[in-house]
Design a protein around this motif. Structure first.
Motif, mmCIF file in Angstrom:
data_model
loop_
_atom_site.group_PDB
_atom_site.id
_atom_site.type_symbol
_atom_site.label_atom_id
_atom_site.label_comp_id
_atom_site.label_asym_id
_atom_site.label_seq_id
_atom_site.Cartn_x
_atom_site.Cartn_y
_atom_site.Cartn_z
ATOM 1 N N LEU A 114 0.673 -1.083 0.259
ATOM 2 C CA LEU A 114 -0.190 0.129 0.107
ATOM 3 C C LEU A 114 0.827 1.072 -0.114
ATOM 4 N N PRO A 115 1.979 1.401 0.806
ATOM 5 C CA PRO A 115 2.951 2.493 0.546
ATOM 6 C C PRO A 115 3.533 2.616 -0.663
ATOM 7 N N GLU A 116 3.870 1.596 -1.381
ATOM 8 C CA GLU A 116 4.170 1.772 -2.484
ATOM 9 C C GLU A 116 3.053 2.053 -3.681
ATOM 10 N N VAL B 70 1.070 4.224 -2.800
ATOM 11 C CA VAL B 70 0.951 5.669 -2.755
ATOM 12 C C VAL B 70 2.315 6.428 -3.169
ATOM 13 N N VAL C 84 5.683 9.571 2.653
ATOM 14 C CA VAL C 84 4.908 8.718 2.130
ATOM 15 C C VAL C 84 4.292 7.522 3.276
ATOM 16 N N THR C 85 5.004 7.361 4.249
ATOM 17 C CA THR C 85 4.490 6.343 5.083
ATOM 18 C C THR C 85 3.425 7.255 6.040
ATOM 19 N N SER D 2 0.267 7.415 3.464
ATOM 20 C CA SER D 2 -0.333 6.205 3.484
ATOM 21 C C SER D 2 -1.152 5.945 4.682
ATOM 22 N N VAL E 76 -5.283 5.829 3.731
ATOM 23 C CA VAL E 76 -6.041 4.483 4.285
ATOM 24 C C VAL E 76 -6.834 4.587 5.082
#
Length: 223
Positions: free
Chosen positions: A150-152, A154, A179-180, A183, A187
């Motif tokens: 999921l972070p990838e 984003v 990004v973390t 994300s 989410v």
């Protein structure tokens, strides 16, 4: 015997109607069709009852197939759960990529297009939200599997939305932090919205997330 999806009892063998549908197809094509049936059944069960309801027996009953056909495609229940998740991830990632490609070149337009296509995708079939959001957080297997995916998504969305020259100047550690954080925020917002806890339209939700993402990008560009 097993229970067919229409409530009839089946023998565990392929029905005559299935034999008619498969007539003229190759063995590989039939195997792919059966795998698709199992994936569709798995998505439905995960979406309705969550990971705890996903068993080989439940999936084969919902798909109208015997257990031997399950093991033709999947080693076990966990393999199916991951395959269902991966199928949904690949579907939404492709939609995001297409939305960005068709949007205007500025960051806000691209992020907005990507987020809106995700929101529409979730609205179209609520089971997707249960699998990609609720169960990804609740189920240990899916949580471990999705930890970086999921972070990838984003990250890929942001990189594709930012001017290449500006993106090349960003420091990797700052990108990872931003990004973390994004994300988790994105989410959680989609999770609450999909569950009905945030009672706003998809467009309103997306605009709120665009603001969050834009603020994150501005922070990155200042570092």
């Amino acid at each position: 015997m097993f229970l067919m999806t229409d409530g009839r009892l089946g023998s565990g063998l392929v029905s005559s109607s299935a034999e008619e549908a498969w007539r003229g197809t190759t063995a590989d094509e039939r195997a792919r069709q059966r795998r698709d049936q199992l994936l569709a059944a798995g998505l439905g069960i995960l979406g309705d009852g969550g990971a705890q309801a996903l068993t080989v027996r439940a999936v084969t009953r919902a798909a109208g197939l015997s257990p031997r056909f399950f093991y033709e495609s999947f080693a076990d229940r966990d393999a199916l759960a991951i395959a269902v998740w991966d199928e949904q991830y690949a579907e939404v990632a492709e939609l995001v990529e297409g939305a960005i490609a068709e949007a205007a070149e500025d960051f806000a337009s691209r992020i907005r297009a990507a987020l809106l296509v995700v929101a529409r995708w979730l609205e179209e079939r609520p089971a997707r939200g249960r699998v990609m959001l609720n169960e990804t957080l609740a189920d240990p297997l899916l949580r471990r599997h999705a930890r970086r995916r999921l972070p990838e998504l984003v990250l890929g969305t942001m990189v594709a939305s930012v001017d290449p020259v500006a993106a090349a100047a960003l420091r990797p550690e700052e990108i990872q932090l931003t990004v973390t954080a994004l994300s988790g925020a994105i989410v959680n917002l989609f999770l609450e919205w999909n569950a009905g806890a945030i009672d706003v339209s998809a467009d309103y939700l997306v605009e709120a997330v665009v603001e969050v993402a834009t603020a994150g990008l501005e922070r990155l560009l200042r570092t």
